[in-house]
Design a protein around this motif. Structure first.
Motif, PDB file in Angstrom:
ATOM      1  N   ARG A  33       0.826  -1.208   0.000  1.00 51.02           N
ATOM      2  CA  ARG A  33       0.000   0.000   0.000  1.00 51.02           C
ATOM      3  C   ARG A  33       0.862   1.261   0.000  1.00 51.02           C
ATOM      4  O   ARG A  33       0.584   2.230  -0.711  1.00 51.02           O
ATOM      5  N   GLU A  82       0.928   4.050  -2.881  1.00 52.16           N
ATOM      6  CA  GLU A  82       0.642   5.460  -2.595  1.00 52.16           C
ATOM      7  C   GLU A  82       1.713   6.370  -3.179  1.00 52.16           C
ATOM      8  O   GLU A  82       1.414   7.417  -3.745  1.00 52.16           O
ATOM      9  N   SER A 124       1.327   6.154  -7.129  1.00 50.00           N
ATOM     10  CA  SER A 124       0.131   6.837  -7.642  1.00 50.00           C
ATOM     11  C   SER A 124       0.192   8.331  -7.377  1.00 50.00           C
ATOM     12  O   SER A 124      -0.305   9.127  -8.166  1.00 50.00           O
ATOM     13  N   LEU A 177      -5.387   5.099  -6.905  1.00 46.96           N
ATOM     14  CA  LEU A 177      -4.656   4.298  -5.924  1.00 46.96           C
ATOM     15  C   LEU A 177      -5.039   2.823  -5.951  1.00 46.96           C
ATOM     16  O   LEU A 177      -4.167   1.961  -5.953  1.00 46.96           O
ATOM     17  N   SER A 178      -6.321   2.500  -5.989  1.00 48.04           N
ATOM     18  CA  SER A 178      -6.716   1.096  -5.924  1.00 48.04           C
ATOM     19  C   SER A 178      -6.230   0.319  -7.152  1.00 48.04           C
ATOM     20  O   SER A 178      -5.802  -0.828  -7.038  1.00 48.04           O
TER      21      SER A 178
END
Length: 129
Positions: free
Chosen positions: A76, A80, A83, A90-91
């Motif tokens: 993650r 982050e 992105s 983000l996803s």
């Protein structure tokens, strides 16, 4: 559980529809051969245009650069940073980063360790500071 059962039923119906479509395509291929069509029918199929989020090898380079600069990070956290730099969703980035990290792990290019939070923290063979 009702929603899950509904989704399961929809999936089963979709699978049945795919089997039926495959049978229809096979029947058309047999008909074409009977009529004397000598080429591969798949060659006449239109190609699907893809709009990749990253160019070939770009995501891997971004991941390695991020790990080299920041040290061990979770998927993650890597997503982050990537992105945020590229302005991508983000996803969608996290999904691709996760897949890329696991492939690199399988090839022995990255290592991972379980953090206290339960997340995998990724670091690399030969890419560390």
């Amino acid at each position: 559980m009702t929603k899950r059962a509904e989704l399961y039923r929809t999936r089963q119906e979709a699978r049945a529809a795919l089997v039926e479509l495959d049978d229809d395509i096979a029947a058309m291929d047999r008909t074409l051969r009977i009529l004397g069509y000598e080429h591969d029918p798949d060659d006449a199929m239109p190609t699907v245009a893809q709009n990749p989020m990253f160019k070939r090898g770009q995501l891997r380079r971004l991941i390695y650069t991020t790990l080299r600069e920041a040290g061990p990070l979770s998927c993650r956290q890597i997503a982050e940073r990537i992105s945020g730099a590229d302005g991508k969703e983000l996803s969608a980035v996290a999904k691709r980063v996760d897949r890329s990290l696991y492939k690199a792990f399988q090839r022995g290019q990255l290592q991972r360790q379980k953090a206290r939070t339960g997340e995998w923290v990724w670091f690399g063979g030969g890419i560390e500071n």
